[in-house]
Design an enzyme around this catalytic site. Structure first.
Site, PDB file in Angstrom:
ATOM      1  N   TYR A 269       0.891  -1.058   0.079  1.00 50.25           N
ATOM      2  CA  TYR A 269      -0.075  -0.069   0.037  1.00 50.25           C
ATOM      3  C   TYR A 269       0.887   1.293   0.077  1.00 50.25           C
ATOM      4  O   TYR A 269       0.455   2.371  -0.578  1.00 50.25           O
ATOM      5  CB  TYR A 269      -0.912  -0.057   1.185  1.00 50.25           C
ATOM      6  CG  TYR A 269      -1.896   1.080   1.100  1.00 50.25           C
ATOM      7  CD1 TYR A 269      -2.910   1.062   0.402  1.00 50.25           C
ATOM      8  CD2 TYR A 269      -2.029   2.061   2.403  1.00 50.25           C
ATOM      9  CE1 TYR A 269      -3.719   2.131   0.106  1.00 50.25           C
ATOM     10  CE2 TYR A 269      -2.967   2.928   2.338  1.00 50.25           C
ATOM     11  CZ  TYR A 269      -3.796   3.092   1.485  1.00 50.25           C
ATOM     12  OH  TYR A 269      -4.887   4.289   1.370  1.00 50.25           O
TER      13      TYR A 269
ATOM     14  N   LYS B 247       1.152   4.255  -2.989  1.00 51.34           N
ATOM     15  CA  LYS B 247       1.091   5.674  -2.780  1.00 51.34           C
ATOM     16  C   LYS B 247       2.133   6.569  -3.011  1.00 51.34           C
ATOM     17  O   LYS B 247       2.036   7.566  -3.566  1.00 51.34           O
ATOM     18  CB  LYS B 247       0.262   5.745  -1.314  1.00 51.34           C
ATOM     19  CG  LYS B 247      -1.131   5.369  -1.252  1.00 51.34           C
ATOM     20  CD  LYS B 247      -2.159   5.545  -2.116  1.00 51.34           C
ATOM     21  CE  LYS B 247      -3.360   5.032  -1.990  1.00 51.34           C
ATOM     22  NZ  LYS B 247      -4.467   5.292  -3.101  1.00 51.34           N
TER      23      LYS B 247
END
Length: 230
Positions: A140, A144
């Protein structure tokens, strides 16, 4: 800035069927835009479209899995056929374990429309996971952090065609994002310590209202009580 720089523009919002995407679609409609509601859940997108239509906003609902390049291409063609232009793209749709291929695919098909117009604004929604880290979320974080780098590069490439790129970096919001973790018994932040997605949506709309000779590159917006920030 003039009184209503967004009046008559066309804004496409992915993930518009719920959460931040829905709040963003509503905010752009309130600002005078025609809104294209894209969501993997077609019924949810249509529900939002009906609500916007009841507010006299021109809108279009399209079901789409934005990880499917062919489907994205067809939906952008539909937008072009329906409205004849595309001024703003907000990439809210994402998942939490992979690079945001959805954003990249959409840009590949949006840019020709925006280049034809010599104007446009792409908003990529990242997360404070792009500025800090915690355990068991490496993929994750990578997605990002990567999205911020991708957005910066895309912004450089778009300058010659008048295309601006802004990355919105929100902290925790009261959306369904945390539902899957709650079901797994993972402790989640208290609701009162999260922010209303409508607040983030207002920032997204503001970014598109900056005069064209300037570009708002990145914005971090967090709940006042977000304990892990800074």
């Amino acid at each position: 800035m003039n009184d209503n720089p967004l009046q008559g523009k066309v804004a496409l919002v992915t993930g518009a069927g719920s959460g931040l995407g829905e709040a963003t679609a509503r905010a752009f409609a309130d600002a005078g835009c025609s809104v294209v509601c894209i969501d993997i859940n077609g019924e949810a997108a249509e529900r939002v479209r009906r609500d916007l239509a009841n507010q006299d906003s021109k809108s279009l609902a399209l079901q789409c899995d934005v990880s499917n390049a062919g489907a994205v291409f067809k939906r952008v063609e539909a937008v072009d056929a329906h409205f004849g232009r595309l001024d703003i793209v907000v990439n809210c749709a994402a998942i939490d374990h992979t690079l945001s291929v959805d954003e990249m695919t959409i840009e590949q098909w949006d840019q020709p429309l925006m280049r034809r117009q010599h104007s446009g604004h792409i908003i990529n929604v990242a997360s404070t996971a792009a500025t800090r880290a915690w355990a068991n979320a490496s993929a994750y974080h990578a997605s990002k952090w990567g999205l911020i780098g991708f957005s910066r590069g895309l912004g450089v490439e778009g300058r010659a065609d008048g295309i601006r790129v802004t990355t919105i970096i929100p902290g925790g919001m009261r959306t369904h994002f945390f539902d899957r973790f709650t079901e797994q018994g993972i402790p989640m932040p208290e609701q009162q310590n999260l922010q209303d997605p409508a607040n983030v949506a207002r920032v997204i709309v503001f970014a598109t209202q900056v005069p064209p000779e300037s570009a708002l590159q990145e914005v971090i917006i967090t709940p006042m009580m977000e304990t892990s920030w800074p």
